[in-house]
Write a protein that holds these residues in place. Structure first.
Motif: not given
Length: 365
Positions: A12-13, A20-23, A25-28, A302-306
């Motif tokens: 749920i972006p 942007e940050v969800v995209e 995180g999903l890339r990682v 960083i917050g989304a990737i974390g």
């Protein structure tokens, strides 16, 4: 060759920079899946819920939205909020509806001081600071109990009542969760935060439950602070903190303070857990939708990737979660920072750097 483990993620972006940050995180995590030699993969379904959806449909999510999410392994959430939709509508219509609908009663918010990030806190040993907020996430001040009345009496006569709900069951399960977490950390300490001198019913109940449960954990140090004193403690003596447990509202506020001291709300990850595992848990960065910078490609991912790392840990991919966190730390150590941290890198560039550092971290294992 073992069978590939497939994880179904509901994504749920939301609004603003949430997409942007969800995209990022999903890339990682998809890169990790690609490099896993078939160990695991992610199947993602996107749900277009949020404020734009509300402006079109008059609701933040589908009427049966919670049920649509029920069979997923985890929920990956961006942010909600946008001009034209009142914040209480966006919050209650989506995020809180999911948290309460799935009884995600434990909210985990780590506070970490990453290397290379400009210091916001005058402390002689900032690099040693690391604590975690445990937020009661199902009741307390966010119970939604109350109402507005007497507007018919004329201007200035309306009355609003907002009640906080504290149950012994709710207090005990989050306090016990905090003690169990403390036992896994190098320093075993739990700090309870209330305002029981002024709120003499619900928070006195919390204090009493804390005192009772603490007797079952003689190996864990404890202390208790009123929330105003705790806010000062975050600034003046943060080395005293390890695991902090507090009510829905107080932990929400204190986690923002902790993240700001660590450098930026853009760094802050969180997990909304259903510890029993009878419903999916949800993972989201703490920051809001930041409509003022949405679409510019400069948001801090960083917050989304974390948060994605917290999700992998919850799904049993503990090594992969640790790799992400190490890659984040290596990236900031290299001075690769977004604008909120005083740097010049954009969202894609810092995500690229984290993915590149993932390869280095894995090679060192």
């Amino acid at each position: 060759m073992s069978e590939t483990k497939k994880f179904r993620l509901a994504v749920i972006p939301g609004d603003g920079i949430g997409t942007e940050v969800v995209e990022a995180g999903l890339r990682v995590i998809n890169q990790l899946a690609k490099d896993s030699n078939g160990k695991f993969e992610f199947e993602t379904d996107f749900f277009p819920w949020g404020c734009e959806y509300y402006l079109k449909h008059g609701k933040m999510m589908d009427e049966d939205g919670v049920e649509k999410l029920r069979d997923y392994d985890s929920i990956y959430f961006g942010a909600v909020g946008f001009p034209g939709v009142p914040d209480h509508v966006s919050l209650w219509g989506l995020r809180l509806a999911i948290c309460q609908g799935f009884d995600q009663w434990a909210n985990i918010r780590p506070i970490e001081f990453l290397p290379g990030v400009p210091r916001r806190l005058n402390h002689p040993n900032v690099d040693s600071l690391n604590w975690v907020l445990i937020r009661e996430n199902s009741e307390g001040e966010y119970s939604g109990i109350g109402g507005r009345n007497f507007s018919g009496r004329g201007p200035g006569k309306e009355v609003a009542v907002q009640s906080a709900l504290f149950t012994e069951h709710g207090c005990e399960r989050i306090i016990r969760f905090a003690f169990e977490l403390a036992r896994t950390r190098k320093r075993k300490r739990v700090t309870s935060v209330t305002k029981s001198n002024a709120q003499q019913y619900g928070m006195v109940l919390w204090d009493e439950v804390f005192a009772r449960v603490s007797k079952e954990y003689p190996d864990v140090e404890t202390n208790q602070w009123l929330v105003d004193a705790a806010a000062a403690l975050f600034v003046l003596k943060p080395e005293e903190l390890e695991v902090v447990v507090a009510s829905n509202l107080f932990a929400d506020i204190l986690s923002d303070l902790g993240s700001a001291l660590a450098g930026s709300l853009g760094l802050a990850a969180s997990a909304n857990l259903n510890p029993e595992g009878n419903a999916p848990s949800m993972f989201e960065s703490v920051h809001g939708s930041a409509p003022d910078i949405a679409g510019q490609g400069i948001s801090n991912p960083i917050g989304a990737i974390g948060s994605a790392a917290l999700m992998l840990d919850h799904l049993g991919l503990k090594d992969e979660a640790e790799w992400i966190n190490k890659a984040i730390a290596e990236t900031t150590r290299q001075g690769i920072l977004t604008r909120d941290l005083g740097g010049t890198y954009n969202t894609n560039e810092i995500t690229d750097a984290i993915i590149q550092n993932l390869s280095k971290v894995k090679a060192e294992v």
